[in-house]
Design an enzyme around this catalytic site. Structure first.
Site, PDB file in Angstrom:
ATOM      1  N   CYS A 168      56.433  70.356  24.753  1.00 50.35           N
ATOM      2  CA  CYS A 168      55.910  70.043  23.430  1.00 50.35           C
ATOM      3  C   CYS A 168      56.976  70.270  22.361  1.00 50.35           C
ATOM      4  CB  CYS A 168      54.673  70.894  23.138  1.00 50.35           C
ATOM      5  SG  CYS A 168      54.012  70.559  21.515  1.00 50.35           S
ATOM      6  N   CYS A 171      55.642  71.731  19.102  1.00 49.87           N
ATOM      7  CA  CYS A 171      55.343  73.171  19.084  1.00 49.87           C
ATOM      8  C   CYS A 171      56.624  73.985  19.019  1.00 49.87           C
ATOM      9  CB  CYS A 171      54.612  73.622  20.349  1.00 49.87           C
ATOM     10  SG  CYS A 171      53.504  72.436  21.037  1.00 49.87           S
ATOM     11  N   ASP A 172      57.633  73.570  19.751  1.00 47.96           N
ATOM     12  CA  ASP A 172      58.777  74.449  19.995  1.00 47.96           C
ATOM     13  C   ASP A 172      60.092  73.974  19.380  1.00 47.96           C
ATOM     14  OD1 ASP A 172      57.054  75.972  21.550  1.00 47.96           O
ATOM     15  OD2 ASP A 172      57.503  74.832  23.361  1.00 47.96           O
TER      16      ASP A 172
END
Ligand code: NAP
Length: 350
Positions: A168, A171-172
């Site tokens: 992801c 997200c990261d």
């Protein structure tokens, strides 16, 4: 007393079915998933896959560039704290999901932030058990648990999860370890194009590794990736191993040509993002519903959300490996709500 409708899942399918069943006075109870590290790693936190994405340009109804005032008016402050800041171009995935959630809550949906880990569909009312130990009975159940991102299954992927391996980018991707460094994205579908494009905001270079010589992605997204000067495509290649060590995490990948199996190449990279498709979240059903060979719930009747168990309906990506869009998931959530409402009425449950 048994609930009329319990909804499991909190993506567009779950919230659409909640809005419809709530407006039909069925007082839905929705399990949105638990906030756990395991769910974070698997990509199965509340609000589903859209909460892990950036701009949503294809969900009808959001033509305006700046929604700041609208979001302010629509959402309570405590929910806005969960969302990344609005960036002024259309609606983002997390915003869209918060808006859907709020709409469902406004009509009386009760939301529990927990996973359903066990379900007994062999008796009626159905029995559902949550991770935190709650047991509820339900006359009708709508399963809308969606799907999660796949990994290649390499031991080296597992070894470096949280140390440079991710599925992801949203997200990261902004983590310091990925800044101004080369990164690797695996896959040739829309997800890979999206992840690669997003990562160019942070990376010095994004290597897009694809096992064939043409993309599966839609033309607009493939063209965008190909035109991005920071994206370098490694055609006809797969990842043999994610390279790294315990101190630095990911330091690179070893690629192998899919045309000449003896040909390998090492790339230096501080991150590895896997974007090769999805697995439906059906494990908790433990074989009680008929599944397809890819483990998606089998809809048993054309144009209906029926499953092989009467009173259990399926909506969204958990039953759809073909369209897999927010709008189609929301549409089937609406269908599942109407199917459940009609089934309950037919059976005389009021
Ligand atoms: P996908 O379309 O199934 O593509 C998966 C990609 O991963 C394919 O290119 C596939 O290669 C590759 N792949 C699969 N298994 C592999 C393996 N073991 N090793 C190496 N490569 C492997 O999945 P997706 O990209 O996640 O997209 C899913 C759906 O969501 C699609 O309908 C897509 O349109 C939609 N989506 C839309 C957007 C958007 O519109 N903004 C964004 C993301 C996703 P092959 O091509 O060789 O099979």
């Amino acid at each position: 007393m048994a609930e009329h409708v319990v909804i499991v899942g909190s993506g567009p399918a779950g919230w659409a079915s909640a809005i419809y069943t709530a407006r039909a006075s069925l007082k839905p109870l929705l399990f949105e998933g638990a906030i756990t590290e395991e769910n974070r790693q698997m990509g199965t936190l509340p609000l589903g896959q859209l909460a892990l994405t950036t701009e949503v340009e294809n969900y009808p109804g959001f033509p305006v560039a700046n929604l700041e005032g609208y979001l302010e008016a629509a959402l309570p402050q405590d929910r806005r704290e969960y969302m990344p800041p609005h960036r002024g171009h259309g609606v983002s995935g997390p915003e869209l999901m918060e808006l859907m959630r709020q709409q469902a809550v406004n009509f009386g949906t009760r939301v529990i932030t927990d996973d359903i880990v066990d379900i007994d569909l062999g008796r009626h009312p159905f029995v559902l058990k949550s991770l935190e130990g709650q047991t509820v009975e339900a006359l009708a159940v709508i399963i809308a648990t969606g799907a999660r991102a796949n990994y290649l299954g390499l031991p080296s992927e597992d070894r470096f999860k949280n140390m440079g391996v991710s599925a992801c980018a949203v997200c990261d991707g902004a983590l310091p370890r990925f800044r101004n460094k080369p990164l690797v994205v695996i896959g040739g579908g829309d997800s890979a194009m999206e992840e690669a494009g997003y990562l160019t905001k942070f990376a010095s270079t994004v290597y897009l590794v694809h096992r064939r010589d043409s993309f599966r992605a839609s033309k607009i997204m493939a063209d965008r990736a190909l035109a991005n000067p920071k994206i370098h495509v490694k055609w006809n290649s797969t990842v043999d191993e994610v390279l790294g060590d315990d101190k630095q995490g990911v330091t690179g990948v070893r690629l192998r040509s899919t045309v000449d199996k003896n040909k390998t190449e090492e790339l230096e990279a501080s991150g590895y993002f896997c974007a090769i498709g999805h697995t439906p979240n059906t494990d908790f059903l433990k074989g009680q519903l008929e599944l397809t060979d890819k483990k998606y719930i089998q809809w048993t009747t054309p144009h209906r959300t029926y499953t092989n168990v009467e009173g259990v309906f399926a909506a969204g990506d958990v039953a759809d490996d073909y369209y897999r869009q927010a709008i189609t998931a929301a549409g089937s959530g609406c269908q599942a709500a109407l199917d459940a409402e009609r089934w309950l009425a037919l059976k005389g449950f009021h």
